[in-house]
Scaffold this active site. Structure first.
Site, PDB file in Angstrom:
ATOM      1  N   ASN A 185      -8.639   0.417   7.414  1.00 29.39           N
ATOM      2  CA  ASN A 185      -7.402   1.161   7.639  1.00 29.39           C
ATOM      3  C   ASN A 185      -7.029   1.035   9.110  1.00 29.39           C
ATOM      4  O   ASN A 185      -7.797   1.422   9.991  1.00 29.39           O
ATOM      5  CB  ASN A 185      -7.602   2.632   7.267  1.00 29.39           C
ATOM      6  CG  ASN A 185      -6.322   3.436   7.369  1.00 29.39           C
ATOM      7  OD1 ASN A 185      -5.238   2.885   7.463  1.00 29.39           O
ATOM      8  ND2 ASN A 185      -6.448   4.748   7.345  1.00 29.39           N
TER       9      ASN A 185
ATOM     10  N   ASP B 129      -5.852  10.469  -2.753  1.00 30.47           N
ATOM     11  CA  ASP B 129      -6.486  11.610  -2.106  1.00 30.47           C
ATOM     12  C   ASP B 129      -7.911  11.820  -2.630  1.00 30.47           C
ATOM     13  O   ASP B 129      -8.710  10.916  -2.630  1.00 30.47           O
ATOM     14  CB  ASP B 129      -5.618  12.857  -2.270  1.00 30.47           C
ATOM     15  CG  ASP B 129      -4.281  12.721  -1.560  1.00 30.47           C
ATOM     16  OD1 ASP B 129      -4.245  12.119  -0.473  1.00 30.47           O
ATOM     17  OD2 ASP B 129      -3.257  13.194  -2.097  1.00 30.47           O
TER      18      ASP B 129
ATOM     19  N   GLU C 126     -11.337   9.809  -2.241  1.00 30.13           N
ATOM     20  CA  GLU C 126     -12.180  10.111  -1.082  1.00 30.13           C
ATOM     21  C   GLU C 126     -13.130  11.282  -1.345  1.00 30.13           C
ATOM     22  O   GLU C 126     -13.022  11.983  -2.356  1.00 30.13           O
ATOM     23  CB  GLU C 126     -11.299  10.426   0.121  1.00 30.13           C
ATOM     24  CG  GLU C 126     -10.500  11.700  -0.036  1.00 30.13           C
ATOM     25  CD  GLU C 126      -9.215  11.713   0.776  1.00 30.13           C
ATOM     26  OE1 GLU C 126      -8.900  12.778   1.348  1.00 30.13           O
ATOM     27  OE2 GLU C 126      -8.529  10.681   0.843  1.00 30.13           O
TER      28      GLU C 126
ATOM     29  N   CYS D 148      -5.454  13.843   6.708  1.00 31.04           N
ATOM     30  CA  CYS D 148      -5.440  12.440   7.113  1.00 31.04           C
ATOM     31  C   CYS D 148      -6.787  12.106   7.746  1.00 31.04           C
ATOM     32  O   CYS D 148      -7.360  12.912   8.494  1.00 31.04           O
ATOM     33  CB  CYS D 148      -4.310  12.211   8.116  1.00 31.04           C
ATOM     34  SG  CYS D 148      -4.426  10.653   9.035  1.00 31.04           S
TER      35      CYS D 148
ATOM     36  N   ARG E 118     -13.398   5.810  -1.038  1.00 29.06           N
ATOM     37  CA  ARG E 118     -13.202   6.102   0.391  1.00 29.06           C
ATOM     38  C   ARG E 118     -14.157   7.216   0.817  1.00 29.06           C
ATOM     39  O   ARG E 118     -14.332   8.208   0.105  1.00 29.06           O
ATOM     40  CB  ARG E 118     -11.758   6.535   0.634  1.00 29.06           C
ATOM     41  CG  ARG E 118     -11.515   7.183   1.991  1.00 29.06           C
ATOM     42  CD  ARG E 118     -10.053   7.499   2.194  1.00 29.06           C
ATOM     43  NE  ARG E 118      -9.859   8.541   3.197  1.00 29.06           N
ATOM     44  CZ  ARG E 118      -8.664   8.934   3.640  1.00 29.06           C
ATOM     45  NH1 ARG E 118      -7.571   8.347   3.184  1.00 29.06           N
ATOM     46  NH2 ARG E 118      -8.566   9.898   4.541  1.00 29.06           N
TER      47      ARG E 118
ATOM     48  N   ASP F 232      -2.815   5.519  -2.488  1.00 26.63           N
ATOM     49  CA  ASP F 232      -3.650   6.653  -2.083  1.00 26.63           C
ATOM     50  C   ASP F 232      -3.685   7.671  -3.226  1.00 26.63           C
ATOM     51  O   ASP F 232      -2.649   8.053  -3.760  1.00 26.63           O
ATOM     52  CB  ASP F 232      -3.042   7.290  -0.829  1.00 26.63           C
ATOM     53  CG  ASP F 232      -3.937   8.325  -0.172  1.00 26.63           C
ATOM     54  OD1 ASP F 232      -4.887   8.796  -0.817  1.00 26.63           O
ATOM     55  OD2 ASP F 232      -3.659   8.672   0.990  1.00 26.63           O
TER      56      ASP F 232
ATOM     57  N   HIS G 207      -7.425   4.632  -4.228  1.00 26.67           N
ATOM     58  CA  HIS G 207      -8.678   5.059  -3.592  1.00 26.67           C
ATOM     59  C   HIS G 207      -8.815   6.577  -3.672  1.00 26.67           C
ATOM     60  O   HIS G 207      -7.840   7.331  -3.617  1.00 26.67           O
ATOM     61  CB  HIS G 207      -8.803   4.545  -2.149  1.00 26.67           C
ATOM     62  CG  HIS G 207      -7.759   5.005  -1.182  1.00 26.67           C
ATOM     63  ND1 HIS G 207      -7.719   6.265  -0.648  1.00 26.67           N
ATOM     64  CD2 HIS G 207      -6.728   4.324  -0.614  1.00 26.67           C
ATOM     65  CE1 HIS G 207      -6.720   6.356   0.204  1.00 26.67           C
ATOM     66  NE2 HIS G 207      -6.083   5.201   0.239  1.00 26.67           N
TER      67      HIS G 207
ATOM     68  N   ASP H 200       0.209  15.549   5.930  1.00 26.33           N
ATOM     69  CA  ASP H 200      -0.826  14.942   5.089  1.00 26.33           C
ATOM     70  C   ASP H 200      -2.033  15.871   5.009  1.00 26.33           C
ATOM     71  O   ASP H 200      -3.121  15.568   5.500  1.00 26.33           O
ATOM     72  CB  ASP H 200      -1.215  13.577   5.663  1.00 26.33           C
ATOM     73  CG  ASP H 200      -2.118  12.794   4.726  1.00 26.33           C
ATOM     74  OD1 ASP H 200      -2.266  13.197   3.561  1.00 26.33           O
ATOM     75  OD2 ASP H 200      -2.687  11.780   5.163  1.00 26.33           O
TER      76      ASP H 200
ATOM     77  N   GLU I  74     -13.595   5.211   6.159  1.00 25.33           N
ATOM     78  CA  GLU I  74     -12.451   5.624   6.970  1.00 25.33           C
ATOM     79  C   GLU I  74     -12.874   5.945   8.390  1.00 25.33           C
ATOM     80  O   GLU I  74     -13.906   6.581   8.636  1.00 25.33           O
ATOM     81  CB  GLU I  74     -11.779   6.841   6.321  1.00 25.33           C
ATOM     82  CG  GLU I  74     -10.672   7.495   7.141  1.00 25.33           C
ATOM     83  CD  GLU I  74      -9.449   6.598   7.330  1.00 25.33           C
ATOM     84  OE1 GLU I  74      -9.612   5.494   7.878  1.00 25.33           O
ATOM     85  OE2 GLU I  74      -8.342   7.025   6.951  1.00 25.33           O
TER      86      GLU I  74
ATOM     87  N   TYR J 115       0.850  -1.190   0.000  1.00 26.48           N
ATOM     88  CA  TYR J 115       0.000   0.000   0.000  1.00 26.48           C
ATOM     89  C   TYR J 115       0.882   1.236   0.000  1.00 26.48           C
ATOM     90  O   TYR J 115       1.742   1.383   0.876  1.00 26.48           O
ATOM     91  CB  TYR J 115      -0.914   0.023   1.228  1.00 26.48           C
ATOM     92  CG  TYR J 115      -1.699   1.302   1.356  1.00 26.48           C
ATOM     93  CD1 TYR J 115      -2.739   1.592   0.475  1.00 26.48           C
ATOM     94  CD2 TYR J 115      -1.391   2.239   2.343  1.00 26.48           C
ATOM     95  CE1 TYR J 115      -3.446   2.773   0.578  1.00 26.48           C
ATOM     96  CE2 TYR J 115      -2.092   3.415   2.454  1.00 26.48           C
ATOM     97  CZ  TYR J 115      -3.118   3.685   1.570  1.00 26.48           C
ATOM     98  OH  TYR J 115      -3.821   4.872   1.662  1.00 26.48           O
TER      99      TYR J 115
END
Length: 291
Positions: free
Chosen positions: A204, A82, A109, A117, A152, A80, A107, A53, A182, A39
């Site tokens: 996660n 974002d 989000e 984060c 996500r 990731d 992913h 982040d 998440e 990952y």
């Protein structure tokens, strides 16, 4: 078989555990340890370039790091991405760029800007219509049908658990290959996600984050198909660095490293054996033919 297809095949055998890598050395360590996937952590990638982040890295910076990691290992890499770095148009380009770099999945989000984060406070969430449209656009951009588009949602903290589940199901209905709720905040919520979401689910696992600690075997029993440990290696590296630097300051000596290997052995971790062969392989036609 593409690495995206290999990832899907591995999921049929049980939950995949993917520790987080932020560079090529950590990705190779994950592969060497025998895990089935890597990952690429967004938080670790940002810190690797000197930023928190907070969504400060661009799409190309993130895609480039994902590509370097994917090129360093034979394992599938889930990365990731974002927020997809904008609207539907940006999400389409993001999928194309990640896929072109050899990544097996990503992913996207539903946070607004500035994003954070998932285990920090004060996140903003975009309207569900914008989120679902972005997921639908990302799915449409796939060249390899096995490429994983993971949806996500960070809605749990600002909007509640029921809304997070609603968004996850809306994303699955829009074509997402997996849902990522998440930061569920209780063990009951962690258990409920795979039961309430109508598609494969990702968990996660963040040390001292908002989600309670869960044994990997328990997560698999709950029905999760993918568990990531994004910050594990990054946080461990920070602790080792702090400890060894303090020891140098205190003693005035080079302390023995935690991994007591020679310089050559260290370079072998970066592929020195392969590159050593090339030093003489092409010097003569006969040698080249023999190889």
């Amino acid at each position: 078989m593409s690495r995206s297809a290999a990832f899907r095949e591995a999921m049929k055998k049980g939950m995949i555990v993917a520790p987080g890598a932020y560079d090529c050395m950590t990705s190779r360590a994950i592969e060497r340890a025998g895990f089935a996937a890597v990952y690429m952590t967004g938080g670790g990638s940002a810190s690797y370039l000197g930023y928190p982040d907070y969504g400060l890295l661009t799409m190309t910076e993130m895609a480039d790091n994902a590509g370097r990691i994917a090129a360093s290992v034979k394992l599938p890499v889930i990365a990731d991405a974002d927020t997809g770095y904008g609207n539907e148009l940006n999400a389409i380009r993001t999928v194309r760029e990640y896929e072109r770099r050899g990544v097996a999945g990503l992913h996207i989000e539903d946070q607004g800007f500035p994003k954070k984060c998932g285990h920090l406070e004060d996140k903003t969430i975009v309207p569900i219509e914008d989120y679902v449209a972005k997921i639908r656009a990302a799915v449409s951009a796939k060249t390899d049908p096995n490429f994983m588009v993971i949806a996500r949602t960070d809605a749990r903290a600002p909007l509640g658990f029921e809304e997070a589940v609603r968004r996850a199901n809306a994303a699955i209905e829009a074509g997402a290959d997996m849902a990522f709720v998440e930061a569920p905040q209780t063990l009951d919520e962690v258990k409920a996600v795979p039961r309430l979401v109508k598609g494969p689910c990702m968990l996660n696992m963040v040390w001292r984050g908002k989600t309670p600690d869960v044994a990997l075997s328990d997560a698999e029993s709950m029905g999760y198909k993918l568990a990531i440990l994004p910050g594990m290696l990054f946080q461990e590296a920070l602790g080792v660095c702090d400890s060894i630097l303090a020891e140098v300051r205190a003693t005035g000596w080079h302390p023995p490293p935690k991994l007591d290997i020679t310089p050559q052995q260290a370079f072998q971790r970066a592929g020195a054996d392969e590159w050593d062969r090339y030093r003489t392989q092409f010097r003569t036609p006969a040698k080249q033919a023999a190889e």
